[in-house]
Design an enzyme around this catalytic site. Structure first.
Site, mmCIF file in Angstrom:
data_model
loop_
_atom_site.group_PDB
_atom_site.id
_atom_site.type_symbol
_atom_site.label_atom_id
_atom_site.label_comp_id
_atom_site.label_asym_id
_atom_site.label_seq_id
_atom_site.Cartn_x
_atom_site.Cartn_y
_atom_site.Cartn_z
ATOM 1 N N SER A 97 24.913 57.362 6.804
ATOM 2 C CA SER A 97 26.314 57.207 7.212
ATOM 3 C C SER A 97 26.410 56.891 8.698
ATOM 4 C CB SER A 97 27.084 58.494 6.918
ATOM 5 O OG SER A 97 26.857 58.931 5.606
HETATM 6 N N1 SAH Z 1 24.087 61.997 4.434
HETATM 7 C C1 SAH Z 1 23.124 60.999 4.118
HETATM 8 C C2 SAH Z 1 23.819 59.815 3.494
HETATM 9 C C3 SAH Z 1 23.128 59.370 2.261
HETATM 10 S S1 SAH Z 1 23.964 58.193 1.278
HETATM 11 C C4 SAH Z 1 22.308 60.635 5.328
HETATM 12 O O1 SAH Z 1 22.525 61.191 6.397
HETATM 13 O O2 SAH Z 1 21.395 59.822 5.196
HETATM 14 C C5 SAH Z 1 24.459 59.181 -0.079
HETATM 15 C C6 SAH Z 1 23.381 59.748 -0.930
HETATM 16 O O3 SAH Z 1 24.013 60.388 -2.030
HETATM 17 C C7 SAH Z 1 22.392 58.758 -1.520
HETATM 18 O O4 SAH Z 1 21.103 59.088 -1.107
HETATM 19 C C8 SAH Z 1 22.558 58.936 -3.036
HETATM 20 O O5 SAH Z 1 21.342 58.828 -3.763
HETATM 21 C C9 SAH Z 1 23.109 60.333 -3.103
HETATM 22 N N2 SAH Z 1 23.805 60.678 -4.343
HETATM 23 C C10 SAH Z 1 24.652 59.912 -5.088
HETATM 24 N N3 SAH Z 1 25.066 60.605 -6.165
HETATM 25 C C11 SAH Z 1 24.470 61.836 -6.105
HETATM 26 C C12 SAH Z 1 24.493 62.989 -6.925
HETATM 27 N N4 SAH Z 1 25.201 63.058 -8.065
HETATM 28 N N5 SAH Z 1 23.758 64.071 -6.544
HETATM 29 C C13 SAH Z 1 23.028 64.053 -5.418
HETATM 30 N N6 SAH Z 1 22.954 62.979 -4.606
HETATM 31 C C14 SAH Z 1 23.675 61.885 -4.930
#
Ligand code: SAH
Length: 264
Positions: A108
């Site tokens: 993000s």
């Molecule tokens: N906060 C993270 C942002 C990652 S993007 C950072 O700092 O890098 C969002 C993430 O949510 C992705 O890795 C995706 O795989 C995950 N995601 C999507 N649906 C999900 C679920 N049901 N349970 C756990 N993770 C999930």
């Protein structure tokens, strides 16, 4: 073979001057002072990298955008975002942009991480209690949260990213951060109730499990779909759980990766 740039070779410091659309409030100014005295972030020691100046510029910009919680600014100044992205992207690590982290997912924007963290904290003076994060991704936001809360549980559904986050976070030795592999839509009941729940992926609605696992007095911040599902628009949703029930507030438009079901 062409050598990859080492940090921070191609950083454009001229872009980094504080934009100061608004002067930083007093609390933010003192946080900025505290951050500027850090030796290079909680993790810089012994790595021969000095990214402090460019990270400070990022923190100044966040303050200029209205982030005023001193603890949030301090955490954003401490965690070295360039360690959470691929080496080819380190020169963009402190720009206010999301970046690819593999498997079709993104880290993000710093502005969004700070905004959501500030919303979660609701101006609390000390650290939050237990926090649940859905979507660990590369682990950056989880690291920021670990400086703002007593305990953080972070769930990721993609094994590859769960492992990557573990690698990225190893050097920080954050004893209060617990990485979990699984479908975050069911939350993590063992850690409940949570003072705060934050989602880094957006679905059609907020799963009931998150609302059940939120403490009374707690706050949830998540992107959710708004309008016609086909339009793919999302907004930031804040849910406060009070003794009288749930209070919802819809805030600005955001762009997050989709909240998916199951693990992979
Ligand atoms: N906060 C993270 C942002 C990652 S993007 C950072 O700092 O890098 C969002 C993430 O949510 C992705 O890795 C995706 O795989 C995950 N995601 C999507 N649906 C999900 C679920 N049901 N349970 C756990 N993770 C999930």
């Amino acid at each position: 073979m062409k050598e990859l740039p080492t940090f921070p070779v191609r950083l454009d410091f001229s872009l980094g001057r504080p934009t100061a659309r608004r002067p930083a409030p007093a609390a933010a100014r003192s946080a900025l002072r505290a951050v500027s005295q850090l030796p290079g972030g909680v993790a810089a020691q012994g790595h021969g990298i000095d990214s402090t100046a460019v990270r400070m510029n990022m923190v100044h910009k966040l303050a200029g955008q209205g982030i005023s919680d001193p603890l949030v600014l301090s955490a954003m100044g401490s965690i070295e975002r360039h360690r959470f992205v691929d080496s080819a992207l380190v020169n963009q690590a402190y720009e206010d942009t999301s970046l690819p982290i593999g498997l079709g997912q993104t880290i993000s924007k710093p502005g969004v991480v700070a905004r959501m963290a500030e919303l979660l904290r609701q101006g609390a003076s000390g650290r939050l209690g237990r926090v649940l994060e859905i979507g660990t991704g590369c682990g950056y936001q989880a690291a920021v949260l670990s400086l703002l809360a007593h305990e953080v549980y972070s769930i990721e559904r993609l094994r590859g990213l769960h492992d990557k986050a573990r690698d990225n976070l190893r050097h920080l030795r954050l004893a209060n951060l617990h990485l979990l592999f699984g479908d975050g839509r069911v939350g993590y009941a063992k850690g409940a109730p949570y003072a705060a729940i934050i989602a880094a992926a957006g679905g059609e609605a907020v799963p009931q499990a998150w609302l059940d696992q939120l403490a009374v007095g707690g706050r949830l911040v998540a992107p959710v779909a708004v309008g016609a599902a086909s339009a793919g628009r999302q907004a930031l949703l804040v849910i406060d759980k009070t003794a009288q029930g749930l209070r919802q507030t819809v805030l600005e438009a955001v762009h997050f990766v989709p909240l998916k079901s199951g693990v992979a």
